[in-house]
Design a protein around this motif. Sequence first.
Motif, short mmCIF file in Angstrom:
data_model
loop_
_atom_site.label_atom_id
_atom_site.label_comp_id
_atom_site.label_asym_id
_atom_site.label_seq_id
_atom_site.Cartn_x
_atom_site.Cartn_y
_atom_site.Cartn_z
N LEU A 132 -49.37 -15.18 -19.70
CA LEU A 132 -49.21 -14.82 -18.29
C LEU A 132 -49.63 -13.37 -18.12
O LEU A 132 -49.06 -12.47 -18.74
CB LEU A 132 -47.75 -14.99 -17.85
N THR A 133 -50.66 -13.15 -17.29
CA THR A 133 -51.07 -11.78 -16.97
C THR A 133 -50.70 -11.49 -15.52
O THR A 133 -50.77 -12.36 -14.65
CB THR A 133 -52.58 -11.58 -17.17
N LEU A 134 -50.32 -10.25 -15.28
CA LEU A 134 -49.92 -9.80 -13.95
C LEU A 134 -50.75 -8.57 -13.58
O LEU A 134 -51.21 -7.83 -14.45
CB LEU A 134 -48.43 -9.47 -13.95
N GLU A 135 -50.96 -8.37 -12.30
CA GLU A 135 -51.87 -7.34 -11.77
C GLU A 135 -53.32 -7.63 -12.15
O GLU A 135 -54.16 -6.74 -12.14
CB GLU A 135 -51.49 -5.93 -12.23
N SER A 136 -53.62 -8.86 -12.50
CA SER A 136 -54.98 -9.20 -12.94
C SER A 136 -55.84 -9.59 -11.74
O SER A 136 -55.49 -10.49 -10.98
CB SER A 136 -54.94 -10.32 -13.98
N ASP A 137 -56.97 -8.91 -11.60
CA ASP A 137 -57.90 -9.16 -10.50
C ASP A 137 -59.10 -9.96 -11.00
O ASP A 137 -59.08 -10.51 -12.11
CB ASP A 137 -58.32 -7.85 -9.86
N LEU A 160 -56.33 -11.24 -7.47
CA LEU A 160 -56.13 -10.47 -6.25
C LEU A 160 -56.34 -9.00 -6.55
O LEU A 160 -56.11 -8.56 -7.68
CB LEU A 160 -54.71 -10.68 -5.70
N ASP A 161 -56.75 -8.25 -5.54
CA ASP A 161 -56.96 -6.81 -5.74
C ASP A 161 -55.86 -5.99 -5.09
O ASP A 161 -56.04 -4.81 -4.79
CB ASP A 161 -58.32 -6.38 -5.21
N GLN A 184 -43.29 -13.38 0.95
CA GLN A 184 -44.33 -12.59 1.62
C GLN A 184 -45.69 -13.23 1.35
O GLN A 184 -45.95 -13.72 0.24
CB GLN A 184 -44.30 -11.14 1.12
N ASP A 185 -46.56 -13.20 2.35
CA ASP A 185 -47.80 -13.97 2.26
C ASP A 185 -48.87 -13.30 1.41
O ASP A 185 -49.98 -13.82 1.30
CB ASP A 185 -48.35 -14.27 3.66
N ASP A 186 -48.57 -12.16 0.79
CA ASP A 186 -49.53 -11.55 -0.15
C ASP A 186 -48.97 -11.45 -1.56
O ASP A 186 -49.56 -10.81 -2.42
CB ASP A 186 -49.95 -10.16 0.34
N ILE A 187 -47.83 -12.11 -1.82
CA ILE A 187 -47.18 -12.07 -3.14
C ILE A 187 -47.10 -13.50 -3.67
O ILE A 187 -46.26 -14.30 -3.22
CB ILE A 187 -45.78 -11.46 -3.08
N PRO A 188 -47.96 -13.87 -4.63
CA PRO A 188 -47.95 -15.24 -5.14
C PRO A 188 -46.94 -15.44 -6.27
O PRO A 188 -46.47 -14.50 -6.90
CB PRO A 188 -49.37 -15.41 -5.67
#
Length: 357
Positions: A132-137, A160-161, A184-188
């Motif tokens: 699992l990677t997070l902050e990955s664009d 996401l950026d 929130q609609d920008d937090i998956p």
Amino acid sequence: MLPPLIASLTLILLVATLVARIPLRWWWIRCFEFPRVQMAILALICALAGLVLLDSGTWLSITWVSALITVGLQCRYILPWTRLWRVQVNKADKDAPKDQHITLLIANVLMSNRQADGLINMINQHQPDIILTLESDQWWQDQLNPQLDETWCYSAKVPLDNLYGMHLYSRLPLKNTSVKWLIQDDIPSIHTQVTLESGDHIRLYAVHPRPPAPAESEKSLWRDAELLWVGQEVHEKPLPTLVAGDLNDVAWSITTRLFCRVSGMLDPRRGRGMFSTFHAKNPLLRWPLDHIFVTNHFTLVNMQRLEAFGSDHFPIVATFCYCPERQDEQETPDANREEREEAKDTIQQGKTEKQET
């Protein structure tokens, strides 16, 4: 001037300790929950400095009373995440079937970090079942896909950026996988079921809520609501479950402890250590932000914090054994009626109240 300075510092530490106990969600209140270890150490230093540098009298009394109260209150929160406490997740049996094991590697990559090779080398070394990677664009996806897609061929990718992209790679089959935007609609968040080599099915939630911080969110409301939403679903659908991710919260906070009681999930770090993953570049400001919680269907094989690879977070890897026959050995946290109502109210408020921009 020295006596009043030492006494004043211990009073400030005491006030900060008491402020953290206030059940309000403003970021400047919740931030005092993070550096509990640091504040306890500073209070001890002040107490020792008072013994050496201060004569008996009012200033020494203020210093010692403030320091002792501060250390006592802070230890109440942090001791469960030391080896002085009883473990919450039992050690797995050495002869437990390997086909019931599952290994997760979690890494907040720091979106601006471009040292992908370090993470890929750690993945190849530890060979986890789930990554699992997070902050990955999109850049991180382009680096990871060629290296991982063949072996870890089951995946869910949300590039996401906005610092909240996430990627899930698995060598074990996934089913009913979905990306949800809970509060929130920008937090998956990623919700899926994992099929172990034994054929057993377990549920996995990957989360990364927005933190309470000046540049992010004026309140912890939306973070709290997302965590409690997941906790409530785990409670309502009592299946073998793992919850993993960067919670932007410490293990001993009001919210994370409530999440554990609402969900009935266990923390494998309790009784073993803090496994502090942030901040990788500043050892003086370091606390546990990246978490894996499990239901009582699991025991722990191994857990370790890995080396830094350019991110401000250390990766963490853990292996669990799915052994439902031992679940009665582990005491499950449980919320009372008032806490469940509080969780429902928080979730509803998080869904309806909009964040100021």
